[in-house]
Every structure is written in C-alpha cells, then in structure tokens.
Design a protein around this motif. Sequence first.
Motif, short mmCIF file in Angstrom:
data_model
loop_
_atom_site.label_atom_id
_atom_site.label_comp_id
_atom_site.label_asym_id
_atom_site.label_seq_id
_atom_site.Cartn_x
_atom_site.Cartn_y
_atom_site.Cartn_z
N SER A 1 0.83 -1.21 0.00
CA SER A 1 0.00 0.00 0.00
C SER A 1 0.87 1.26 0.00
O SER A 1 0.52 2.26 -0.64
CB SER A 1 -0.95 0.00 1.19
OG SER A 1 -0.23 0.07 2.40
N TRP B 1 3.89 1.49 -1.39
CA TRP B 1 4.41 1.59 -2.76
C TRP B 1 3.33 2.08 -3.72
O TRP B 1 3.62 2.88 -4.62
CB TRP B 1 4.95 0.24 -3.23
CG TRP B 1 6.37 0.02 -2.78
CD1 TRP B 1 6.78 -0.79 -1.77
CD2 TRP B 1 7.54 0.66 -3.30
NE1 TRP B 1 8.14 -0.71 -1.63
CE2 TRP B 1 8.63 0.17 -2.56
CE3 TRP B 1 7.77 1.58 -4.30
CZ2 TRP B 1 9.94 0.57 -2.81
CZ3 TRP B 1 9.08 1.98 -4.55
CH2 TRP B 1 10.15 1.49 -3.81
N ALA B 2 2.12 1.66 -3.53
CA ALA B 2 1.03 2.12 -4.39
C ALA B 2 0.78 3.61 -4.20
O ALA B 2 0.56 4.35 -5.17
CB ALA B 2 -0.24 1.32 -4.11
N MET B 3 0.82 4.07 -2.95
CA MET B 3 0.63 5.49 -2.68
C MET B 3 1.76 6.31 -3.30
O MET B 3 1.53 7.36 -3.90
CB MET B 3 0.57 5.74 -1.18
CG MET B 3 0.32 7.21 -0.84
SD MET B 3 0.40 7.55 0.92
CE MET B 3 2.11 7.18 1.27
N ALA C 1 3.50 5.51 -5.89
CA ALA C 1 3.32 5.49 -7.34
C ALA C 1 2.27 6.50 -7.78
O ALA C 1 2.45 7.20 -8.79
CB ALA C 1 2.94 4.08 -7.79
N VAL C 2 1.19 6.62 -7.04
CA VAL C 2 0.14 7.59 -7.37
C VAL C 2 0.68 9.01 -7.25
O VAL C 2 0.45 9.86 -8.12
CB VAL C 2 -1.10 7.39 -6.47
CG1 VAL C 2 -2.06 8.54 -6.59
CG2 VAL C 2 -1.78 6.07 -6.80
N VAL C 3 1.43 9.28 -6.20
CA VAL C 3 2.01 10.61 -6.02
C VAL C 3 2.99 10.93 -7.13
O VAL C 3 3.03 12.05 -7.67
CB VAL C 3 2.68 10.72 -4.63
CG1 VAL C 3 3.51 11.99 -4.50
CG2 VAL C 3 1.63 10.66 -3.54
N VAL D 1 3.00 9.74 -10.23
CA VAL D 1 2.26 9.97 -11.47
C VAL D 1 1.63 11.35 -11.46
O VAL D 1 1.67 12.08 -12.46
CB VAL D 1 1.19 8.87 -11.68
CG1 VAL D 1 0.22 9.26 -12.77
CG2 VAL D 1 1.85 7.54 -11.99
N LEU D 2 1.07 11.75 -10.33
CA LEU D 2 0.48 13.09 -10.24
C LEU D 2 1.54 14.18 -10.37
O LEU D 2 1.31 15.22 -10.99
CB LEU D 2 -0.28 13.24 -8.93
CG LEU D 2 -1.57 12.43 -8.81
CD1 LEU D 2 -2.15 12.58 -7.41
CD2 LEU D 2 -2.57 12.85 -9.85
N SER E 1 2.71 14.34 -14.09
CA SER E 1 1.69 14.71 -15.06
C SER E 1 1.25 16.17 -14.93
O SER E 1 0.58 16.68 -15.82
CB SER E 1 0.47 13.80 -14.93
OG SER E 1 -0.15 14.01 -13.67
N SER E 2 1.63 16.83 -13.85
CA SER E 2 1.22 18.23 -13.67
C SER E 2 2.13 19.14 -14.49
O SER E 2 3.29 18.82 -14.76
CB SER E 2 1.27 18.62 -12.20
OG SER E 2 2.61 18.61 -11.76
#
Length: 70
Positions: free
Chosen positions: A10, A12-14, A16-18, A20-21, A24-25
């Motif tokens: 969890s 590592w998933a968090m 990864a989401v951060v 990507v955000l 991408s900004s």
Amino acid sequence: MQRVWVVVLSVWAMLAVVAVLAWSSRPAVPLPAASSQTMVVKGTGGKQHVVVLKTPAHATTATSAVAAGG
C-alpha cells in the motif's frame, strides 16, 4: 506477516500515485521579468538626456472583457 506485505504494497502504491500526479502536472510558469524602456529627451538649451523607464512585472489572473458595441 501478511499484514506487513499489505502495508508495504500500500505504501508503494501510494508513492506510485504521487509520482504519477507529480510528473503529469504542468510546471509553474515564471513571472515575466521587469521591462525597461530607454528614451532620449532634449532638455533646455538642446541638451540631451538619456532616461530609463522601468515598468514593474505583474501577473494577471483574468483577461479584460471586450465591450460589446450596440
């Protein structure tokens, strides 16, 4: 031991989401530099003076509205 792996995945998933955000900004747009204008002014007796006019940089958040003619 299963809970430890769930926590690790969890995190590592968090991350990864951060990531990507963050990638991408759009990058922040820097403010324009202050501009200056040079003028040659003739004074009394025909003497010339060089004058530098500095205009401060400013950012606007909205464009001016166009008035509708009618």
